[in-house]
Design a protein around this motif. Structure first.
Motif, PDB file in Angstrom:
ATOM      1  N   GLY A 273      56.513  52.884  37.696  1.00 46.23           N
ATOM      2  CA  GLY A 273      57.940  53.604  38.354  1.00 46.23           C
ATOM      3  C   GLY A 273      58.696  52.332  38.908  1.00 46.23           C
ATOM      4  N   SER A 274      58.001  51.422  39.700  1.00 50.62           N
ATOM      5  CA  SER A 274      58.730  50.463  40.564  1.00 50.62           C
ATOM      6  C   SER A 274      58.452  49.042  39.792  1.00 50.62           C
ATOM      7  N   PHE A 275      57.510  48.830  39.061  1.00 48.24           N
ATOM      8  CA  PHE A 275      57.029  47.889  38.790  1.00 48.24           C
ATOM      9  C   PHE A 275      56.292  46.664  39.540  1.00 48.24           C
ATOM     10  N   VAL A 276      56.093  47.108  40.593  1.00 44.11           N
ATOM     11  CA  VAL A 276      55.279  46.539  41.738  1.00 44.11           C
ATOM     12  C   VAL A 276      53.765  46.270  41.345  1.00 44.11           C
ATOM     13  N   THR A 277      53.536  45.137  41.718  1.00 44.14           N
ATOM     14  CA  THR A 277      51.828  44.749  41.118  1.00 44.14           C
ATOM     15  C   THR A 277      51.057  44.237  42.312  1.00 44.14           C
ATOM     16  N   ASP A 278      49.750  44.843  42.090  1.00 46.70           N
ATOM     17  CA  ASP A 278      48.873  44.567  43.210  1.00 46.70           C
ATOM     18  C   ASP A 278      47.399  44.616  42.458  1.00 46.70           C
ATOM     19  N   VAL A 279      46.830  43.468  42.476  1.00 51.68           N
ATOM     20  CA  VAL A 279      45.380  43.391  41.783  1.00 51.68           C
ATOM     21  C   VAL A 279      44.552  44.044  42.641  1.00 51.68           C
ATOM     22  N   GLU A 280      44.576  44.283  43.703  1.00 49.48           N
ATOM     23  CA  GLU A 280      43.636  44.986  44.633  1.00 49.48           C
ATOM     24  C   GLU A 280      43.395  46.342  44.123  1.00 49.48           C
ATOM     25  N   ASN A 281      44.354  46.900  43.239  1.00 53.55           N
ATOM     26  CA  ASN A 281      44.287  48.150  42.661  1.00 53.55           C
ATOM     27  C   ASN A 281      42.918  48.404  42.064  1.00 53.55           C
ATOM     28  N   SER A 282      42.724  47.412  41.233  1.00 57.52           N
ATOM     29  CA  SER A 282      41.478  47.426  40.221  1.00 57.52           C
ATOM     30  C   SER A 282      40.257  47.564  41.030  1.00 57.52           C
ATOM     31  N   PHE A 283      40.124  46.592  42.073  1.00 58.22           N
ATOM     32  CA  PHE A 283      38.960  46.961  42.775  1.00 58.22           C
ATOM     33  C   PHE A 283      38.851  48.249  43.644  1.00 58.22           C
ATOM     34  N   HIS A 284      40.049  48.842  43.984  1.00 56.20           N
ATOM     35  CA  HIS A 284      39.979  50.097  44.634  1.00 56.20           C
ATOM     36  C   HIS A 284      39.622  50.952  43.633  1.00 56.20           C
ATOM     37  N   MET A 285      40.012  51.071  42.512  1.00 57.65           N
ATOM     38  CA  MET A 285      39.763  51.912  41.327  1.00 57.65           C
ATOM     39  C   MET A 285      38.602  51.814  40.675  1.00 57.65           C
ATOM     40  N   ALA A 286      37.798  50.919  40.722  1.00 54.70           N
ATOM     41  CA  ALA A 286      36.562  50.585  40.098  1.00 54.70           C
ATOM     42  C   ALA A 286      35.299  51.756  40.182  1.00 54.70           C
TER      43      ALA A 286
ATOM     44  N   PRO B 223      41.302  32.630  37.653  1.00 59.96           N
ATOM     45  CA  PRO B 223      39.862  32.886  37.074  1.00 59.96           C
ATOM     46  C   PRO B 223      39.031  33.558  38.214  1.00 59.96           C
ATOM     47  N   GLU B 224      38.864  33.040  39.243  1.00 58.14           N
ATOM     48  CA  GLU B 224      38.117  33.622  40.409  1.00 58.14           C
ATOM     49  C   GLU B 224      38.270  35.090  40.393  1.00 58.14           C
ATOM     50  N   THR B 225      39.453  35.642  40.413  1.00 56.41           N
ATOM     51  CA  THR B 225      39.787  37.017  40.172  1.00 56.41           C
ATOM     52  C   THR B 225      39.029  37.968  39.204  1.00 56.41           C
ATOM     53  N   VAL B 226      39.374  37.129  37.966  1.00 61.34           N
ATOM     54  CA  VAL B 226      38.781  37.838  36.784  1.00 61.34           C
ATOM     55  C   VAL B 226      37.309  37.907  37.014  1.00 61.34           C
ATOM     56  N   ASN B 227      36.481  36.924  37.506  1.00 67.33           N
ATOM     57  CA  ASN B 227      35.202  36.799  37.717  1.00 67.33           C
ATOM     58  C   ASN B 227      34.579  38.074  38.557  1.00 67.33           C
ATOM     59  N   SER B 228      35.452  38.082  39.819  1.00 64.96           N
ATOM     60  CA  SER B 228      35.258  39.293  40.786  1.00 64.96           C
ATOM     61  C   SER B 228      35.346  40.476  40.277  1.00 64.96           C
ATOM     62  N   LEU B 229      36.522  40.700  39.612  1.00 69.41           N
ATOM     63  CA  LEU B 229      36.598  41.813  38.885  1.00 69.41           C
ATOM     64  C   LEU B 229      35.220  42.373  37.953  1.00 69.41           C
ATOM     65  N   ARG B 230      34.643  41.248  37.162  1.00 68.03           N
ATOM     66  CA  ARG B 230      33.373  41.529  36.236  1.00 68.03           C
ATOM     67  C   ARG B 230      32.603  41.940  36.924  1.00 68.03           C
ATOM     68  N   LEU B 231      32.264  41.388  38.200  1.00 67.23           N
ATOM     69  CA  LEU B 231      31.250  41.744  39.150  1.00 67.23           C
ATOM     70  C   LEU B 231      31.515  43.338  39.679  1.00 67.23           C
ATOM     71  N   ALA B 232      32.584  43.797  39.889  1.00 64.93           N
ATOM     72  CA  ALA B 232      33.027  44.903  40.128  1.00 64.93           C
ATOM     73  C   ALA B 232      32.855  45.974  39.068  1.00 64.93           C
ATOM     74  N   GLY B 233      32.450  45.353  37.822  1.00 70.27           N
ATOM     75  CA  GLY B 233      32.437  46.517  36.868  1.00 70.27           C
ATOM     76  C   GLY B 233      33.321  46.487  35.575  1.00 70.27           C
ATOM     77  N   TYR B 234      34.290  45.536  35.529  1.00 71.81           N
ATOM     78  CA  TYR B 234      35.212  45.510  34.339  1.00 71.81           C
ATOM     79  C   TYR B 234      34.707  44.552  33.405  1.00 71.81           C
ATOM     80  N   ARG B 235      34.986  44.993  31.986  1.00 68.05           N
ATOM     81  CA  ARG B 235      34.647  44.208  31.059  1.00 68.05           C
ATOM     82  C   ARG B 235      35.888  43.758  30.272  1.00 68.05           C
ATOM     83  N   GLY B 236      37.063  44.277  30.212  1.00 65.78           N
ATOM     84  CA  GLY B 236      38.299  43.645  29.601  1.00 65.78           C
ATOM     85  C   GLY B 236      39.254  43.328  30.791  1.00 65.78           C
ATOM     86  N   PHE B 237      40.107  42.250  30.428  1.00 65.74           N
ATOM     87  CA  PHE B 237      41.098  41.988  31.378  1.00 65.74           C
ATOM     88  C   PHE B 237      42.367  41.499  30.563  1.00 65.74           C
TER      89      PHE B 237
END
Length: 268
Positions: A198-211, A229-243
């Motif tokens: 709706g606003s096009f505001v972006t916050d990567v923390e949203n993925s960590f919050h929703m995992a 790259p560090e963020t992607v690796n952290s997201l993988r540890l949080a359970g994500y498999r696609g980026f």
């Protein structure tokens, strides 16, 4: 009217215009013939399996422009960049096909396939009816994006079934907790968009919050705003498999080489 509402309103007009040019029945007949000749499963195979089996999980996106930033890489060619992505380690691709707001076209997937792309390709558009699913299957997509914020629950359920009937997987995109009911539809991939459409505001923390709010066994995909790259690796540890990443690569002169460098940084 926010940006998403504007896009969906335009998409309804666009779909009706396309139906006048190519009636639904005629398009469905074309797709039936395609499936008879090439088989039930769409080209490229399973995106879910490709991400689970990949060490990087990168869905590299061919995205020439956006409503918020304008042209990102206007001269980029669908005959070159997607294949370069594949050659430099992408697990899968996403190709924007919306023309008005993102400078895309269905022909970009056709071009990518004809250039030699064999990995899964996501049909990235604002899909709101069955006509677009047929367009996706015809041009060579392996999976389609369905956005919870763009369609109601019942429509999303119907489109999920129809996509599967056409041999394609579904990446269901959610943003916030109000979208979580849609997760009950058991899509092939659960996407969390870090960008508010709706606003096009972006916050990567949203993925960590929703995992932790997504099904544990689901194949989770983080979308938008990924550049570190560090963020992607952290997201993988949080359970994500696609980026899903587009602008990070497309803003470079050679997107495929930028992807290659990013994947090497991931492994360090």
């Amino acid at each position: 009217m926010d940006i998403l509402e504007e896009i969906i309103a335009h998409k309804r007009i666009e779909n009706e215009r396309n139906r006048q040019i190519m009636p639904l029945r005629k398009l469905a007949t074309e797709v039936d013939r395609l499936m008879e000749s090439k088989g039930q499963q769409a080209e490229g195979g399973s995106m879910r399996k490709a991400l689970i089996d990949s060490t990087s999980g990168i869905i590299a996106e061919f995205k020439r422009r956006s409503p918020s930033k304008g042209w990102i890489h206007q001269s980029a060619l669908a005959t070159e960049v997607p294949l370069s992505y594949q050659q430099h380690g992408a697990a899968a691709l996403s190709i924007l096909t919306d023309e008005t707001y993102f400078g895309g076209n269905d022909s970009f997937i056709v071009d990518a396939r004809q250039s030699g792309v064999t990995i899964p390709v996501l049909y990235k558009n604002f899909v709101i009816d069955e006509y677009q699913l047929l367009q996706a299957r015809r041009c060579g997509a392996s999976a389609v994006l369905l956005i919870a914020a763009a369609i109601d629950y019942d429509t999303c359920s119907q489109l999920c079934r129809e996509a599967h009937n056409l041999g394609m997987e579904v990446l269901l995109e959610m943003h916030g907790e109000r979208d979580l009911d849609y997760a009950d539809l058991a899509p092939d991939l659960y996407g969390i968009n870090n960008r508010n459409l709706g606003s096009f505001v972006t916050d990567v923390e949203n993925s960590f919050h929703m995992a932790s709010r997504l099904p544990k066994e689901g194949c989770k995909v983080s979308e938008s705003g990924l550049s570190n790259p560090e963020t992607v690796n952290s997201l993988r540890l949080a359970g994500y498999r696609g980026f899903l990443m587009g602008e990070q690569f497309m803003k470079q002169e050679h997107p495929g080489l930028a992807l290659d460098a990013f994947i090497k940084d991931l492994a360090r």
